[in-house]
Design an enzyme around this catalytic site. Structure first.
Site, mmCIF file in Angstrom:
data_model
loop_
_atom_site.group_PDB
_atom_site.id
_atom_site.type_symbol
_atom_site.label_atom_id
_atom_site.label_comp_id
_atom_site.label_asym_id
_atom_site.label_seq_id
_atom_site.Cartn_x
_atom_site.Cartn_y
_atom_site.Cartn_z
ATOM 1 C CG HIS A 14 34.659 82.562 72.361
ATOM 2 N ND1 HIS A 14 34.482 83.824 71.841
ATOM 3 C CD2 HIS A 14 33.494 82.280 72.995
ATOM 4 C CE1 HIS A 14 33.269 84.268 72.138
ATOM 5 N NE2 HIS A 14 32.663 83.353 72.830
ATOM 6 C CB CYS A 33 32.143 86.442 77.720
ATOM 7 S SG CYS A 33 30.430 86.253 77.212
ATOM 8 C CG ASP A 79 32.135 71.504 64.235
ATOM 9 O OD1 ASP A 79 31.479 72.079 65.138
ATOM 10 O OD2 ASP A 79 31.854 70.361 63.827
ATOM 11 C CG HIS A 80 33.069 69.788 68.091
ATOM 12 N ND1 HIS A 80 32.203 69.795 67.030
ATOM 13 C CD2 HIS A 80 32.381 69.364 69.170
ATOM 14 C CE1 HIS A 80 31.018 69.385 67.448
ATOM 15 N NE2 HIS A 80 31.095 69.121 68.744
ATOM 16 C CD GLU A 125 28.454 85.137 71.191
ATOM 17 O OE1 GLU A 125 29.623 85.392 70.858
ATOM 18 O OE2 GLU A 125 27.841 85.754 72.071
#
Length: 136
Positions: A14, A33, A79-80, A125
């Site tokens: 992300h 980030c 996922d992924h 996280e």
């Protein structure tokens, strides 16, 4: 009241970036980030349900069925994946861990059997940062 927690794992990328802000403001607030090339995490998801165990089985809910539900409704979507681009239920949302935990709650709640309630979503996280959401 009995509480049952199922722990699952997923990997996802992300970027924290507010498109209404300048690149400099995003970098100032979100630091690395806000990397334009994204970054990833190895998330650990704790899903806790609550209720009264069934008198015939002794189960609050079959843990295998809970795992299957989490996999179908959440992990297959996340996922992924790139959370900002690939996940319809996160569209137009800042992909923070806080918002992700809330969205996971909203995705799971309608699919749980009526005999149980979702009590908490705990989403790690990193090993040192996690969010808890109780549906409030």
């Amino acid at each position: 009241m009995v509480y049952l927690t199922r722990i699952e794992h997923f990997n996802a990328a992300h970027k924290l970036y507010n498109p209404r802000w300048s690149k400099e403001k995003n970098e100032e607030l979100f630091g690395v980030c806000a990397n334009e090339n994204w970054h990833g995490h190895n998330f650990d998801l704790h899903v806790t349900i609550k209720g009264t165990p069934d008198p015939d089985t002794g189960f609050l809910m079959d843990a295998k069925k809970l795992s299957k539900l989490i996999n179908e409704k959440i992990l297959e979507q996340l996922d992924h994946k790139n959370l900002n681009l690939d996940v319809p239920f996160l569209k137009d949302m800042m992909c923070t861990t806080e918002n992700l935990a809330t969205a996971i709650w909203q995705q799971l709640t309608p699919h749980l059997p009526s005999e149980v309630q979702l009590h908490a979503i705990k989403l790690y996280e990193t090993p040192r940062i996690y969010v808890e959401y109780f549906g409030e």
